[in-house]
Scaffold this motif. Structure first.
Motif, PDB file in Angstrom:
ATOM      1  N   ALA A  12       0.848  -1.189   0.000  1.00 34.95           N
ATOM      2  CA  ALA A  12       0.000   0.000   0.000  1.00 34.95           C
ATOM      3  C   ALA A  12       0.881   1.236   0.000  1.00 34.95           C
ATOM      4  O   ALA A  12       1.858   1.318   0.741  1.00 34.95           O
ATOM      5  N   ALA A  13       0.549   2.196  -0.866  1.00 36.72           N
ATOM      6  CA  ALA A  13       1.280   3.450  -1.069  1.00 36.72           C
ATOM      7  C   ALA A  13       2.521   3.277  -1.929  1.00 36.72           C
ATOM      8  O   ALA A  13       3.214   4.254  -2.211  1.00 36.72           O
ATOM      9  N   GLY A  14       2.815   2.063  -2.363  1.00 31.89           N
ATOM     10  CA  GLY A  14       3.916   1.865  -3.289  1.00 31.89           C
ATOM     11  C   GLY A  14       3.489   2.199  -4.707  1.00 31.89           C
ATOM     12  O   GLY A  14       2.293   2.189  -5.027  1.00 31.89           O
ATOM     13  N   PHE A  15       4.461   2.495  -5.544  1.00 27.81           N
ATOM     14  CA  PHE A  15       4.177   2.740  -6.961  1.00 27.81           C
ATOM     15  C   PHE A  15       4.912   1.692  -7.782  1.00 27.81           C
ATOM     16  O   PHE A  15       6.145   1.653  -7.791  1.00 27.81           O
ATOM     17  N   GLY A  65      -4.235   1.310  -4.928  1.00 29.01           N
ATOM     18  CA  GLY A  65      -3.612   1.531  -3.628  1.00 29.01           C
ATOM     19  C   GLY A  65      -2.376   2.389  -3.654  1.00 29.01           C
ATOM     20  O   GLY A  65      -1.578   2.366  -2.708  1.00 29.01           O
ATOM     21  N   ASN A  66      -2.182   3.179  -4.721  1.00 29.82           N
ATOM     22  CA  ASN A  66      -1.008   4.038  -4.791  1.00 29.82           C
ATOM     23  C   ASN A  66      -1.024   5.109  -3.706  1.00 29.82           C
ATOM     24  O   ASN A  66      -2.066   5.389  -3.088  1.00 29.82           O
ATOM     25  N   VAL A  67       0.124   5.747  -3.505  1.00 31.94           N
ATOM     26  CA  VAL A  67       0.251   6.799  -2.513  1.00 31.94           C
ATOM     27  C   VAL A  67      -0.815   7.869  -2.720  1.00 31.94           C
ATOM     28  O   VAL A  67      -1.144   8.216  -3.855  1.00 31.94           O
ATOM     29  N   THR A  69      -4.345  -7.168  -4.251  1.00 30.65           N
ATOM     30  CA  THR A  69      -4.663  -6.925  -2.853  1.00 30.65           C
ATOM     31  C   THR A  69      -3.498  -6.166  -2.235  1.00 30.65           C
ATOM     32  O   THR A  69      -2.394  -6.147  -2.777  1.00 30.65           O
ATOM     33  N   LEU A  70      -3.739  -5.508  -1.103  1.00 39.32           N
ATOM     34  CA  LEU A  70      -2.746  -4.616  -0.509  1.00 39.32           C
ATOM     35  C   LEU A  70      -2.219  -5.159   0.808  1.00 39.32           C
ATOM     36  O   LEU A  70      -2.934  -5.837   1.552  1.00 39.32           O
ATOM     37  N   MET A 112      12.663  -0.382  -0.795  1.00 41.55           N
ATOM     38  CA  MET A 112      12.381   0.824  -0.028  1.00 41.55           C
ATOM     39  C   MET A 112      11.105   1.403  -0.618  1.00 41.55           C
ATOM     40  O   MET A 112      10.936   1.373  -1.833  1.00 41.55           O
ATOM     41  N   LEU A 113      10.208   1.896   0.226  1.00 38.60           N
ATOM     42  CA  LEU A 113       8.961   2.444  -0.293  1.00 38.60           C
ATOM     43  C   LEU A 113       9.251   3.833  -0.850  1.00 38.60           C
ATOM     44  O   LEU A 113       8.964   4.867  -0.241  1.00 38.60           O
ATOM     45  N   ALA A 114       9.824   3.842  -2.040  1.00 38.07           N
ATOM     46  CA  ALA A 114      10.448   5.048  -2.589  1.00 38.07           C
ATOM     47  C   ALA A 114       9.437   6.126  -2.919  1.00 38.07           C
ATOM     48  O   ALA A 114       9.640   7.305  -2.601  1.00 38.07           O
ATOM     49  N   ASN A 115       8.351   5.773  -3.590  1.00 41.65           N
ATOM     50  CA  ASN A 115       7.396   6.774  -4.041  1.00 41.65           C
ATOM     51  C   ASN A 115       6.466   7.257  -2.936  1.00 41.65           C
ATOM     52  O   ASN A 115       5.586   8.075  -3.173  1.00 41.65           O
ATOM     53  N   ALA A 116       6.674   6.752  -1.735  1.00 42.28           N
ATOM     54  CA  ALA A 116       5.980   7.299  -0.570  1.00 42.28           C
ATOM     55  C   ALA A 116       6.923   8.136   0.265  1.00 42.28           C
ATOM     56  O   ALA A 116       6.697   8.360   1.451  1.00 42.28           O
TER      57      ALA A 116
END
Length: 425
Positions: free
Chosen positions: A128-131, A141-143, A162-163, A190-194
């Motif tokens: 969730a929040a990843g791109f 579920g994008n950022v 699913t997230l 790493m959750l880079a785009n968040a």
């Protein structure tokens, strides 16, 4: 009136006006870009992570120009494709089979197809929040989406996606008790785009162990982080053993190219013709020339020095803002990191003085007004940064000590200009 929808072909290029002027880039070289009025900027977007050797690298450009002269699209198997695949596979561990595509979104889409075909299951679990690209399945579920901040017992899910929550050890365990139809977990190092949220110690290994225990594959989405920390996959550097990975951006130094790399048995269906793939421009001569030339240069680059220069910049900008009464923190690595306004009360059990470790924390301190003001102040001082609260600063190997000093001076100027509005002391 413009014929170009929204003035740009990708929404990520939309920037606010500065003094009533829009920004249009004319050319770039090394660490710099020049606009249509001849003004020079230090670039920190760098093709959104694609330009690691610096803009318009002479060796890459020469090889791409030769490939263009030989024929940009010969249709059939050509002399550069095997060499590029071999060069890439030398850097990807047990993921020795390669399928080239044109964009990171395509590579992720193809990796998901591979996982579904191999396991016979339908769903992909993504952070969730990843791109992981803009295709419908994985853009869910994008950022900033409503789904990205889901709570326990309310996991958002579609027929194919699913997230899961990044850095939540228990959530990945719950996923497989709730849904046995997961073909693969799509994992970013790493959750880079968040905003460059770093993994907690042991988290990535935990996700892989749980996924494999339940018969699901692990796909490392390395489009952004691959070859950023060393000449290879960030997941491998963390000790992971993924089944598939998507790579792109830095492997071509800005020339459009990406790829799926995987273990031979996982990708056997493609070789045997049981799973569909295609793409007129996939593995084209220009892309293959760029990959071969780029990887050859990355093998001899001083990654440790680059990351150290970035850490110097991070420390300096935090100190420059603190001197003006503005508390900011950075998260990520020396050569790719996010900036967070850190003032305010603790949230979700995390002190405001620290960088966020979850998307819930990140979304609570994200400040669009601060990020936009920072972008405009730095742009006026000659540095281009993303205007989003979840944006990132990239450094290339052309960002030498002199460029870093220029950037520190620009951040000092920006902090002084922003102090009246954002100082908390």
């Amino acid at each position: 009136m413009t014929n170009l929808v929204g003035d740009v072909s990708s929404a990520a290029r939309i920037l606010p006006e500065l003094n009533g002027e829009k920004l249009f880039i004319r050319n770039g070289k090394g660490a710099y870009l020049w606009d249509d009025r001849g003004r020079r900027y230090i670039d920190t977007a760098l093709g959104f992570g694609a330009v690691l050797l610096g803009h318009a690298n002479d060796a890459v450009n020469a090889q791409v120009a030769q490939a263009l002269a030989d024929s940009a699209s010969p249709s059939w198997a050509h002399v550069r494709e095997h060499g590029a695949a071999t060069a890439l596979a030398r850097h990807t561990g047990a993921l020795t089979k390669v399928m080239f595509t044109n964009s990171g979104s395509e590579a992720v889409h193809l990796a998901c197809r591979a996982a579904r075909a191999y396991t016979g299951r339908r769903k992909i679990a993504k952070m969730a929040a990843g791109f992981d690209g803009w295709f419908d399945d994985v853009s869910f579920g994008n950022v900033t989406s409503a789904e990205a901040g889901f709570q326990d017992g309310a996991r958002p899910s579609t027929e194919r996606t699913t997230l899961i929550r990044f850095n939540d050890f228990a959530d990945i365990e719950r996923l497989f008790t709730e849904d046995p139809d997961v073909a693969a977990v799509l994992l970013e190092p790493m959750l880079a785009n968040a905003g460059c949220i770093m993994p907690l110690p042991g988290y990535l290994q935990h996700v892989q162990d749980v996924a494999h225990r339940h018969g699901a594959l692990v796909i490392c989405d390395e489009v952004l982080m691959g070859f950023r920390l060393f000449p290879g996959l960030a997941g491998l550097r963390e000790g992971l053993d993924p089944d598939l990975a998507s790579v792109g951006k830095a492997i071509g130094n800005g020339v459009p190219v990406s790829a799926v790399v995987g273990k031979p048995h996982v990708l056997a269906g493609f070789e045997e013709g049981r799973v569909t793939r295609g793409g007129t421009f996939s593995g084209n001569p220009l892309a293959c020339a760029a990959v071969t030339s780029t990887l050859a240069q990355l093998d001899s680059q001083d990654y440790a020095g680059l990351i150290q220069r970035g850490d110097t910049l991070r420390d300096a900008l935090e100190n420059r803002f603190a001197a003006q009464g503005i508390h900011v923190v950075t998260s990520g690595y020396g050569n790719v990191f996010g900036i967070w306004p850190g003032a305010g009360a603790p949230t979700a059990g995390a002190p405001a003085a620290g960088a966020p470790s979850t998307y819930q924390q990140a979304s609570s301190i994200a400040d669009p007004a601060f990020s936009s003001a920072l972008h405009l102040a730095l742009r006026e001082a000659g540095v281009l940064v993303m205007p989003s609260p979840y944006g990132r600063l990239y450094l290339s190997f052309e960002h030498d000590d002199d460029v870093i000093e220029e950037m520190i001076a620009a951040f000092d100027t920006a902090a002084r200009r922003m102090s009246a509005r954002f100082a908390t002391r």
